[in-house]
Design an enzyme around this catalytic site. Sequence first.
Site, PDB file in Angstrom:
ATOM      1  N   TYR A   9       0.737  -4.360  12.111  1.00  0.00           N
ATOM      2  CA  TYR A   9       0.555  -2.917  11.894  1.00  0.00           C
ATOM      3  C   TYR A   9       1.326  -2.080  12.911  1.00  0.00           C
ATOM      4  O   TYR A   9       1.841  -1.011  12.580  1.00  0.00           O
ATOM      5  CB  TYR A   9      -0.932  -2.550  11.843  1.00  0.00           C
ATOM      6  CG  TYR A   9      -1.578  -3.044  10.568  1.00  0.00           C
ATOM      7  CD1 TYR A   9      -1.790  -4.405  10.367  1.00  0.00           C
ATOM      8  CD2 TYR A   9      -1.925  -2.191   9.550  1.00  0.00           C
ATOM      9  CE1 TYR A   9      -2.338  -4.884   9.189  1.00  0.00           C
ATOM     10  CE2 TYR A   9      -2.483  -2.658   8.370  1.00  0.00           C
ATOM     11  CZ  TYR A   9      -2.687  -4.007   8.194  1.00  0.00           C
ATOM     12  OH  TYR A   9      -3.216  -4.473   7.030  1.00  0.00           O
TER      13      TYR A   9
ATOM     14  N   ASN B 228     -10.296  -2.831   2.511  1.00  0.00           N
ATOM     15  CA  ASN B 228      -9.998  -2.827   1.078  1.00  0.00           C
ATOM     16  C   ASN B 228     -11.286  -2.569   0.303  1.00  0.00           C
ATOM     17  O   ASN B 228     -12.378  -2.587   0.869  1.00  0.00           O
ATOM     18  CB  ASN B 228      -9.430  -4.181   0.643  1.00  0.00           C
ATOM     19  CG  ASN B 228      -7.938  -4.313   0.941  1.00  0.00           C
ATOM     20  OD1 ASN B 228      -7.254  -3.332   1.218  1.00  0.00           O
ATOM     21  ND2 ASN B 228      -7.448  -5.539   0.889  1.00  0.00           N
TER      22      ASN B 228
ATOM     23  N   HIS C 273       0.836  -1.217   0.000  1.00  0.00           N
ATOM     24  CA  HIS C 273       0.000   0.000   0.000  1.00  0.00           C
ATOM     25  C   HIS C 273       0.865   1.260   0.000  1.00  0.00           C
ATOM     26  O   HIS C 273       0.513   2.270   0.611  1.00  0.00           O
ATOM     27  CB  HIS C 273      -0.939   0.029   1.209  1.00  0.00           C
ATOM     28  CG  HIS C 273      -1.945  -1.091   1.226  1.00  0.00           C
ATOM     29  ND1 HIS C 273      -3.215  -0.966   0.723  1.00  0.00           N
ATOM     30  CD2 HIS C 273      -1.858  -2.370   1.678  1.00  0.00           C
ATOM     31  CE1 HIS C 273      -3.875  -2.102   0.877  1.00  0.00           C
ATOM     32  NE2 HIS C 273      -3.075  -2.979   1.447  1.00  0.00           N
TER      33      HIS C 273
HETATM   34 FE1  HDE Z   1      -2.499  -4.837   5.386  1.00  0.00          FE
HETATM   35  N1  HDE Z   1      -0.673  -4.074   5.899  1.00  0.00           N
HETATM   36  N2  HDE Z   1      -1.835  -6.691   5.891  1.00  0.00           N
HETATM   37  N3  HDE Z   1      -4.224  -5.684   4.705  1.00  0.00           N
HETATM   38  N4  HDE Z   1      -3.130  -3.059   4.819  1.00  0.00           N
HETATM   39  C1  HDE Z   1      -0.324  -2.785   5.791  1.00  0.00           C
HETATM   40  O1  HDE Z   1       0.738  -1.530   7.454  1.00  0.00           O
HETATM   41  C2  HDE Z   1      -0.755  -6.946   6.638  1.00  0.00           C
HETATM   42  C3  HDE Z   1      -4.562  -6.997   4.738  1.00  0.00           C
HETATM   43  C4  HDE Z   1      -4.377  -2.735   4.394  1.00  0.00           C
HETATM   44  O2  HDE Z   1      -3.218   3.479   4.046  1.00  0.00           O
HETATM   45  C5  HDE Z   1       0.984  -2.474   6.455  1.00  0.00           C
HETATM   46  O3  HDE Z   1       1.023   0.686   7.838  1.00  0.00           O
HETATM   47  C6  HDE Z   1      -0.699  -8.330   6.948  1.00  0.00           C
HETATM   48  C7  HDE Z   1      -5.973  -7.175   4.523  1.00  0.00           C
HETATM   49  C8  HDE Z   1      -4.437  -1.330   4.055  1.00  0.00           C
HETATM   50  O4  HDE Z   1      -1.574   3.298   5.489  1.00  0.00           O
HETATM   51  C9  HDE Z   1       1.394  -3.826   7.057  1.00  0.00           C
HETATM   52  C10 HDE Z   1      -1.774  -8.904   6.331  1.00  0.00           C
HETATM   53  C11 HDE Z   1      -6.456  -5.912   4.340  1.00  0.00           C
HETATM   54  C12 HDE Z   1      -3.166  -0.845   4.317  1.00  0.00           C
HETATM   55  C13 HDE Z   1       0.244  -4.726   6.637  1.00  0.00           C
HETATM   56  C14 HDE Z   1      -2.493  -7.862   5.682  1.00  0.00           C
HETATM   57  C15 HDE Z   1      -5.359  -5.000   4.444  1.00  0.00           C
HETATM   58  C16 HDE Z   1      -2.376  -1.934   4.792  1.00  0.00           C
HETATM   59  C17 HDE Z   1       1.994  -1.811   5.562  1.00  0.00           C
HETATM   60  C18 HDE Z   1      -2.137 -10.369   6.278  1.00  0.00           C
HETATM   61  C19 HDE Z   1      -7.898  -5.501   4.018  1.00  0.00           C
HETATM   62  C20 HDE Z   1      -2.675   0.565   4.082  1.00  0.00           C
HETATM   63  C21 HDE Z   1       2.052  -0.370   5.985  1.00  0.00           C
HETATM   64  C22 HDE Z   1      -2.642 -10.858   7.486  1.00  0.00           C
HETATM   65  C23 HDE Z   1      -8.837  -5.835   5.063  1.00  0.00           C
HETATM   66  C24 HDE Z   1      -2.982   1.462   5.222  1.00  0.00           C
HETATM   67  C25 HDE Z   1       1.228  -0.307   7.168  1.00  0.00           C
HETATM   68  C26 HDE Z   1      -2.556   2.868   4.899  1.00  0.00           C
HETATM   69  C27 HDE Z   1      -1.063  -1.817   5.192  1.00  0.00           C
HETATM   70  C28 HDE Z   1       0.176  -6.004   7.010  1.00  0.00           C
HETATM   71  C29 HDE Z   1      -3.663  -8.104   4.904  1.00  0.00           C
HETATM   72  C30 HDE Z   1      -5.526  -3.592   4.264  1.00  0.00           C
HETATM   73  C31 HDE Z   1       2.739  -4.371   6.613  1.00  0.00           C
HETATM   74  C32 HDE Z   1       0.378  -9.015   7.760  1.00  0.00           C
HETATM   75  C33 HDE Z   1      -6.749  -8.494   4.550  1.00  0.00           C
HETATM   76  C34 HDE Z   1      -5.634  -0.575   3.511  1.00  0.00           C
HETATM   77  O5  HDE Z   1       1.463  -3.777   8.459  1.00  0.00           O
END
Ligand code: HDE
Length: 702
Positions: free
Chosen positions: A374, A160, A87
């Site tokens: 996160y 999402n 993202h």
């Molecule tokens: Fe994320 N995801 N994600 N994700 N995600 C990040 O956190 C992660 C997942 C989502 O505008 C990171 O601050 C794991 C699902 C958004 O700043 C990180 C898993 C969904 C954003 C991270 C998922 C999301 C992130 C990277 C699997 C939808 C951007 C930077 C379990 C429900 C937020 C940060 C923004 C961002 C980890 C799966 C949505 C690395 C481990 C499912 C919208 O922490």
Amino acid sequence: MAKQISKLAGPAAAIHDQKLQRGEGGELHQTASGSTDVLTTAQGGPVSDDQNSLRIGARGPTMLEDFHFREKIFHFDHERIPERVVHARGYGAHGYFETYESLARYTRADIFQRAGEKTPAFVRFSTVAGNKGSADLARDVRGFAVKLYTQEGNWDIVGNNMPVFFIQDAIKFPDLIHAAKAEPNSDFPQAQTAHDNFWDFISLTPESMHMIMWAMSDRAIPRSLRFMEGFGVHTFRLLNAKDESTFVKFLWKPKLGLQSVAWNEAVKINGADPDFHRRDLWDAIHAGNFPEWELQLQLFDQDFADGFDFDILDPTKIIPEEVLPPIAVGRLVLDRMPDNFFAETEQVAFMTQNVPPGVDFSNDPLLQGRNFSYLDTQIKRLGSTNFTHIPINAPKCPFHTFQQDGHMAMRNPVGRANYQPNSWDEGPRESPQKGFRSFAEAEAGPKARLRSESFADHYSQARQFYISQHPVEQGHIASALTFELSKVQTPVIRERIVSHLLNIDDALARKVADALGLKAMPKPADAAVPTRTDLAASDKLSILKNGPGRFEGRKLGMLVTDGTDAALLDALKRGLTKAGAKFEIIAPKVGGAKADDGSWIDAQQMIAGAPSVLYDAVALLPAKPAMADLLKESTARDFVADAFAHCKFIGFVEAATPLLDKAGIVEDEAVIALASAKDVAGFITRLGELRFWAREPKVKLG
Ligand code: HDE
């Protein structure tokens, strides 16, 4: 000697002198902002010369003593922070959430107690795979992260624009993302899943099939961030004052309806305006057209969960809205752009574990893993445990902790007590009544690495999604799969994907296999659970079945030349404004053109800079004398040919006919003659259909 050396030399000197002189004249001043503030160092020291570093002689070495130069360069060298690992590319806006009515029955969260209450909000939209500088129209999932600054602390719904995910357990996330992003040896492709590594991983991960249907659908190429839905994805819990639990799924529904672009259009938008989505959001908010979403909740109890076809903890499954109709509980309005992109959009830190009392987690293994990730990622990106001191991340309610010190500590405790319990009668105390309480779910079982049997059906909902689509959308899914797999160079990976598709929809699998030129049809993939064919289609899963039916919030591109019919143009402008729509004037020269009544038409774009992919529909309003020149412009021909190929509505005056001919257009009912101002109302009503998809079979885009 010093006297012979001009203090300022070269072009910068000229600008500097000029500005200083004009400053003395009273109208212009030295700083770009036009203020009379004196430039200083970060330490506050006034600066006398920001054009030349301190050196010995005009041609001599620069001096270490030049503290202003050193501070300036030092700070510049450290301007970048690590981009988000996923993202990375995103765009944010401020706004508020307004609660419709009290939900005290379900939750004790303060934000849901009073009708009409407004809670400040910040939203960041993003793509997932591309780096920070990638283009907006990548085929990708869009992040839809909402931070609500509630009276009980920040609540982040980090969602999402698709309601399911690729994997069922967070432990697979690094593998998924490694496979999706650029391949490590070549560092390409950028912001594209159309490559071997991604499809290799997917072909070996059947649980991703439902999400693949979404990712290959038009949902992955939204027309605007304003025209897409948001989903919390996981099942969460709401807890009321008696700690009674209700399961909940969060859905954001855009007021202006859903809309996406065609893939061929997306590819061209990326070239014409890689910032298409962020510009659209910026323009809409600055024009006072505040985008709005309704928050809807799917609420259910344990009995519903036990009786539902799939495990409500499985993030690769939805609960169809027809099965469990959502209720509307409030609206989110975005009404202000950040003052500074870096300070707000780049530094905002969303965290799934930010929930207020009255909202709780479920055991969804993806959510559980995210709750670790996160917090951890913020240290890497923002560099200090004190990232909550950054204004965009700080709560807007009173807060009191005993946390102290660390890098960049901005808020430090006063007084003696920095621990508790203490005997000094100082400092905050925990509150069993007001504080966060977890749902007291009884947990038992062997300590093991297990995947629940109830997560084993990977194809039934993928099929349900596919059969819920409009035939046009089904065609787009087949084309997207064909395109992506055509970029995969290893034939066996293509075959493996087709073998999964056979478990989803036979016709889809055959269509893709045929389009790929597969020599033989593979066998269906081994399925842990056979695909169910009894799940009813859900219209809510389609974009085309949920369009707005109006042109509000959309944009018409109007091509004018010298001699354009001023009355017609005026009628179009008035009609569009009445419909809540926007327009842009495109002329051979950006300065504009002279209308038939001698008035001047201001243009916003020149033809070569404004291909029709930037608009929802177009109107061709040239005058006859200008046609000879216009016909020489190949971009004018492309403007029309693309609008036609992308199934857009085209309004035209008779003089434009040679241009339609040159673009090879065979007129249909969406190519609409505009003989006079009388035709405008009918044209604008038709624009509400957004696209004329019936044309698509004639303009096959691949
Ligand atoms: Fe994320 N995801 N994600 N994700 N995600 C990040 O956190 C992660 C997942 C989502 O505008 C990171 O601050 C794991 C699902 C958004 O700043 C990180 C898993 C969904 C954003 C991270 C998922 C999301 C992130 C990277 C699997 C939808 C951007 C930077 C379990 C429900 C937020 C940060 C923004 C961002 C980890 C799966 C949505 C690395 C481990 C499912 C919208 O922490």
